[in-house]
Design a protein around this motif. Sequence first.
Motif, PDB file in Angstrom:
ATOM      1  N   LEU A 332       0.893  -1.279  -0.029  1.00 25.81           N
ATOM      2  CA  LEU A 332      -0.098   0.132  -0.173  1.00 25.81           C
ATOM      3  C   LEU A 332       1.099   1.082  -0.233  1.00 25.81           C
ATOM      4  O   LEU A 332       2.037   1.174  -0.234  1.00 25.81           O
ATOM      5  CB  LEU A 332      -0.867   0.007   1.332  1.00 25.81           C
ATOM      6  CG  LEU A 332      -1.887  -1.214   1.221  1.00 25.81           C
ATOM      7  CD1 LEU A 332      -2.634  -1.343   2.689  1.00 25.81           C
ATOM      8  CD2 LEU A 332      -2.790  -1.177   0.332  1.00 25.81           C
ATOM      9  N   CYS A 336      -3.250   5.480   2.143  1.00 29.06           N
ATOM     10  CA  CYS A 336      -4.162   4.405   2.808  1.00 29.06           C
ATOM     11  C   CYS A 336      -4.212   4.924   4.295  1.00 29.06           C
ATOM     12  O   CYS A 336      -5.266   4.057   5.052  1.00 29.06           O
ATOM     13  CB  CYS A 336      -3.511   3.117   2.454  1.00 29.06           C
ATOM     14  SG  CYS A 336      -3.425   2.728   1.061  1.00 29.06           S
ATOM     15  N   THR A 354     -12.274   4.540   1.645  1.00 30.35           N
ATOM     16  CA  THR A 354     -11.287   3.968   0.380  1.00 30.35           C
ATOM     17  C   THR A 354     -11.655   4.438  -0.944  1.00 30.35           C
ATOM     18  O   THR A 354     -10.597   4.184  -1.903  1.00 30.35           O
ATOM     19  CB  THR A 354     -11.329   2.335   0.566  1.00 30.35           C
ATOM     20  OG1 THR A 354     -12.786   1.853   0.121  1.00 30.35           O
ATOM     21  CG2 THR A 354     -11.140   1.625   2.024  1.00 30.35           C
ATOM     22  N   THR A 366      -6.786  -2.586   1.676  1.00 29.57           N
ATOM     23  CA  THR A 366      -6.977  -1.421   2.778  1.00 29.57           C
ATOM     24  C   THR A 366      -8.513  -1.815   3.561  1.00 29.57           C
ATOM     25  O   THR A 366      -8.433  -1.782   4.707  1.00 29.57           O
ATOM     26  CB  THR A 366      -7.146  -0.069   2.297  1.00 29.57           C
ATOM     27  OG1 THR A 366      -6.245   0.278   1.445  1.00 29.57           O
ATOM     28  CG2 THR A 366      -7.308   1.041   3.246  1.00 29.57           C
TER      29      THR A 366
END
Lengths: 588, 210
Positions: A332, A336, A354, A366
């Motif tokens: 990620l 995030c 998200t 996430t």
Amino acid sequence: MDCQHKVDRSAKCHEHCDIALYGNPNVGKSCFFNKVTKLGATVSNFPGTTVDIFHGDFESHGKKLSISDTPGIYSFDDTSQDVTVAKDYLTLAKPKVIINIVNELHLERSLSLTLELIKTKIPVVLALNFCSDAKKRKIQIDEAALEKALGIPVVTIDAINGTNVDEAILLATKKMSGKHGFILPVPNKENARQAEAIAKMVINGDSSPVTSISEKIDALTTHPVYGYAILFGVMALLFSSLFILGGNLGYLTNLIFMALIGTPLKVFIAANTSPFWTTVLTYGLVDGINAALQVAIPYIAVFYIMLSILEDSGYLPRMAYLMDKTFKRMGLHGKCMVPMMLGFGCSVPAIFATRILPSKRERVITAILINLIPCSARTAIILGAAGVFLGWQYALAIYALSLILMFIVGYILGRHLPGKSLELVIEMPEFRVPSIQNVLLKTWLRMKDFIFMATPFVVLGSAALGALTSLGLLSALAKPFEPIVSGWLMLPAVAGITLIYGILRKELALEMLILLGGSANLLQFMTPGQIFVFCLVATLYFPCLTTFVALRKEFGTKVGIFIGVSTTALAVIIGGIAGRMLVLLNLF
Amino acid sequence: MQSKSRQDYLQEIYRLQQKDNSAIRVSELSVVLNISKASVSEMVKTLSSEGYLEAKRYGRISLTDKGAAVATGLLRKHRIIEKFLCDIFSLDNVHEEAHELEHTVSDRVIDKMDKMLGHPDTCPDGDAIPPKNMNMKPLSDIKPGKTAKIMLSRIASESQSKRLVSLGVCPGTSVKVIRKLAKGPMMIQVKGAEIAIGNALSQNILVEEA
């Protein structure tokens, strides 16, 4: 998700829209919206707070008008979810007029979007926001020249204190004919060049930031050493205040409620109803409401006040910057961090948030990880049970365990989920002193959901539990789960029932446990080890029903069921192992 | 690296990369050059083995630093010749002639032409003329406090390169590096706003330090 009075969040509701607000992220669209409608759209000092369409009605000069707030975008030429939402709304609702809000300081960049909007043929009014900031930097914008260059009305506003907001609405209503064509915005490389030329013509003064207090805080909070120290301090402050303030607040509300309402009500019920109804009503109205007041609401309130302060100050994007490297290990990136921070409050808005992430892959990862973050309902269980009866170290251990698990799951997903990870791109807003009014308003809006949606659940659930208890059906219900609950997890059999309640709302698990145990002191019917395992399992297993619905809506049934099943399996496995380790350590 | 058609490849890739603000697809190149995809792939393979091109994610390709240097050198020649033909000889539609001449005119003749024109910044179409002895390096190599001009993007992800364009991070803009974390993200100032970008992005944005 924050449930807002009269605010329709569904993008499908597009039958009627007079005014639509468009603009870059974090320029004050939601602030403007709130000033106009007196409704509460969430306002923060970080890009991407609004991820859906907000709809509101208001009256201006005797005319009933509707206005919509859209997610902030830089250009329609973008594939991320929030841009798609903004673009679809424009196509479907075809607003009669657009108010394009731009930050005076970033005029040149904002003008690209303005040019795109003008080309849709929908009338546009340009509102220059944050004039007080621009004055500090000695920028002057030649409004007349800008009007001439763009061919649309321009007005300077200050959305925070409401200056000229009515003026902007008036200008917009004048342009509102409803008889205009519509062309889907097409990306055009020329826009940037044209924007640059116009900006050069109308801006006087230097738009580059001068050394200000905001700059100095910025340098300190993103420093490779001090930055992390501050980050650690902020998180420590957040959780210690949650523990201390939340706990004491819970104690206080409990005391007040019982003295003023609880005890008299109990006596009244006992005197006027049959034994069966006495149990049902006492469980529901007295113990149920008391549990909500003592367990859930204080922790949630304190968390949201703290989170609102963090959001409004502009600190969250700095956290994203600092945490980028850590998140990279999970496939990620730092951005995030924003939905995940929301996840400490409630998983549902976190899952919707998200949408600010550009790719499906990182949205899914996430969202899965958000289920392993202790939300405020889980925090209520952890702090209310482990924290109160075992000590803060145990509460911290559960927190740490779930975050470590989150990291491990993230690491595995990052390596094995197909696709490549993207990189951090986030704008840093200036630091601002959070306004107390906005912080409290936001906390209230987020709390309202819990109070009005959770309390009926708690009352009805408690009443049902009362009925089952007096009918003697509880043990029969607990039977099928006994092998897992008593055998593997080594918990009292009734704990299984409370965990089923926890699926409705997480904090119900603890509230029902207190009811069933017949004492607010868990140690009277559970060992310390059992309390620890119970908290751990309650934290990790199946996300609550609302979260499940949100996951299904955003990612489909398959992802929802996968998360539900795998988190439950994880909770049972980890819970059993933790219990056995505590036995070995003689701590059970 | 003498063959004319190879130079054309590099130059065309450079143009496309500037236009898209990202690494490009082989199919895109084949359309622009009007050459079959198979032959383009063949040439791309050769140029990659010689270190002028590199493969990126999503089947995209990009110039290496070495490839970009050849391309900008050639583009400089091309645009100075265009400017010269337009300004001095008052000719129109000079692209084809410039295209032929760029491969034959020597460096010292180009320098003289440049001097005679008074070191122009842009060609008749308004595109920037790359400076002489351009020293391109990744944005991630720029020290905090320094300013640099973006020349070329090698970013493979289309969505990310678009997001960067809308934030103003595209060829031609100047950015100032404010601070960075070792092997981590960097904070840059562009068009008056502060933006944080990840390490893999800043490594793939080629700039010229001011």
